[in-house]
Each structure stands twice: as structure tokens, then as C-alpha cells.
Design a protein around this motif. Structure first.
Motif, PDB file in Angstrom:
ATOM      1  N   GLU A   1      30.185 -19.234 -10.277  1.00  0.00           N
ATOM      2  CA  GLU A   1      31.177 -19.501 -11.577  1.00  0.00           C
ATOM      3  C   GLU A   1      31.023 -18.124 -12.547  1.00  0.00           C
ATOM      4  OE1 GLU A   1      29.906 -22.989 -13.400  1.00  0.00           O
ATOM      5  OE2 GLU A   1      31.409 -24.060 -12.382  1.00  0.00           O
ATOM      6  N   GLY A   2      31.917 -17.818 -13.194  1.00  0.00           N
ATOM      7  CA  GLY A   2      31.962 -16.629 -14.177  1.00  0.00           C
ATOM      8  C   GLY A   2      32.619 -16.988 -15.253  1.00  0.00           C
ATOM      9  N   ARG A   3      32.487 -16.382 -16.426  1.00  0.00           N
ATOM     10  CA  ARG A   3      33.125 -16.761 -17.705  1.00  0.00           C
ATOM     11  C   ARG A   3      34.194 -15.584 -18.045  1.00  0.00           C
ATOM     12  NH1 ARG A   3      32.244 -19.990 -21.916  1.00  0.00           N
ATOM     13  NH2 ARG A   3      30.147 -20.550 -21.136  1.00  0.00           N
TER      14      ARG A   3
ATOM     15  N   ILE B   1      39.768  -7.484 -15.506  1.00  0.00           N
ATOM     16  CA  ILE B   1      39.216  -7.899 -16.487  1.00  0.00           C
ATOM     17  C   ILE B   1      37.896  -8.096 -16.466  1.00  0.00           C
ATOM     18  CG2 ILE B   1      41.146  -9.319 -17.433  1.00  0.00           C
ATOM     19  CD1 ILE B   1      39.233 -11.808 -16.718  1.00  0.00           C
ATOM     20  N   ARG B   2      37.002  -7.988 -17.598  1.00  0.00           N
ATOM     21  CA  ARG B   2      35.389  -8.234 -17.415  1.00  0.00           C
ATOM     22  C   ARG B   2      35.325  -9.619 -17.365  1.00  0.00           C
ATOM     23  NH1 ARG B   2      32.701  -6.248 -21.990  1.00  0.00           N
ATOM     24  NH2 ARG B   2      34.265  -7.391 -23.012  1.00  0.00           N
ATOM     25  N   VAL B   3      34.066 -10.027 -16.467  1.00  0.00           N
ATOM     26  CA  VAL B   3      33.917 -11.519 -16.396  1.00  0.00           C
ATOM     27  C   VAL B   3      32.167 -11.380 -16.022  1.00  0.00           C
ATOM     28  CG1 VAL B   3      34.008 -13.364 -14.516  1.00  0.00           C
ATOM     29  CG2 VAL B   3      35.841 -11.911 -14.817  1.00  0.00           C
TER      30      VAL B   3
ATOM     31  N   SER C   1      23.783 -14.993 -13.439  1.00  0.00           N
ATOM     32  CA  SER C   1      22.803 -13.981 -13.816  1.00  0.00           C
ATOM     33  C   SER C   1      23.092 -13.115 -15.095  1.00  0.00           C
ATOM     34  CB  SER C   1      23.246 -12.625 -12.571  1.00  0.00           C
ATOM     35  OG  SER C   1      24.275 -12.107 -12.739  1.00  0.00           O
ATOM     36  N   LYS C   2      24.195 -13.614 -15.838  1.00  0.00           N
ATOM     37  CA  LYS C   2      24.654 -12.911 -17.023  1.00  0.00           C
ATOM     38  C   LYS C   2      25.018 -11.341 -16.797  1.00  0.00           C
ATOM     39  CE  LYS C   2      23.592 -16.787 -19.333  1.00  0.00           C
ATOM     40  NZ  LYS C   2      24.208 -17.845 -18.674  1.00  0.00           N
ATOM     41  N   ALA C   3      25.405 -11.010 -15.710  1.00  0.00           N
ATOM     42  CA  ALA C   3      25.629  -9.890 -15.312  1.00  0.00           C
ATOM     43  C   ALA C   3      27.266  -9.553 -15.606  1.00  0.00           C
ATOM     44  CB  ALA C   3      25.458  -9.132 -13.864  1.00  0.00           C
TER      45      ALA C   3
END
Length: 139
Positions: A101-103, A114-116, A121-123
Motif C-alpha cells: 500500500e502507498g499514500r 506522482i510521488r507516493v 517503509s515510509k520511503a
């Protein structure tokens, strides 16, 4: 001589009469354009849309005021991912697939990069948004 001058005027780019697309009313940012939102007006400006079909179904990226020409850069694909939305983050290479999963750190439409942020890992990675709303990472 007059015929040659007339022919030269026709062949010179940018001098032929044309129509430009303008907003009939003020369009808020993130509005999807319909045929009722736009009109053709005489004029010619570089980078301006020239037919309603070019704009209908696209989303405004900024406010477009009534009577103003609509530029290509003012529009984009409708967003399918909202900022801070949790989306599938997929990495594929040589038969290997990793899903997590990503935000989403930005709002985006299909085909945009886009940036995810990887939720585990919060990377932060750059990812391409697929038509199904998932974020695809590649190297």
C-alpha cells in the motif's frame, strides 16, 4: 502581383483566420469540462484549443475565467487519485511483482507520474498512475 501577395498571406503560418476556445463561465480548478462550459470565438493564439472536442471530458488544473482562452496547459485527465489516498503500490521487473500500500502525495489522473509514500517503509518513490488507480514503480 496581387495574386502572389494573397497567396503569400495564405501560406504564412499564423495569419489565417481561426477560432479559439473560451470559457463561457468561470471554471473552478478541478472541474470536468462539458460542452456547455465552452464556446468558439474568432481569434488566433498559439497554445490555445480550437475545438470543443479537445476540452470536453478533461479537468481544469487552475481557475479559468469567463471569456478567457483555454490553453492546453490548463487541462489534464480527470483525477482518479486524490492526495493522501491509500492506493496499491506495485513494482514489477523480470517476472517479479511486489505489491504493497502507498499514500498518494499528490492528486493525479491516469498516466501522470506522482510521488507516493510506501506505507510500510515510509520511503517516497515516483510512480506512474495506471488507469485502474494503482501506482506503478519502475526503474
Amino acid at each position: 502581383m496581387k495574386q502572389v501577395l494573397a497567396l503569400m498571406l495564405i501560406l504564412v503560418p499564423g495569419l489565417a483566420p481561426a477560432d479559439i476556445l473560451v470559457a463561457k463561465r468561470t471554471l473552478r480548478a478541478q472541474s470536468v469540462i462539458t460542452s456547455e462550459d465552452v464556446a468558439l470565438q474568432p481569434g488566433q493564439v498559439a497554445g490555445i484549443l480550437a475545438a470543443p472536442e479537445e476540452a470536453v471530458g478533461l479537468e481544469t488544473r487552475a481557475i479559468i475565467y469567463a471569456g478567457r482562452p483555454i490553453r492546453y496547459s490548463d487541462l489534464g485527465e480527470p483525477a482518479i487519485v486524490e492526495r493522501n489516498q491509500i492506493i496499491p503500490l506495485i513494482y514489477r521487473q523480470s517476472g517479479l511483482e511486489i505489491r504493497t500500500e502507498g499514500r498518494a502525495l499528490q492528486r493525479a489522473g491516469a498516466g501522470e507520474t506522482i510521488r507516493v509514500m510506501n506505507a510500510a517503509s515510509k520511503a517516497v518513490v515516483s510512480a506512474w498512475i495506471a488507469p485502474d488507480g494503482s501506482a506503478r514503480v519502475s526503474q
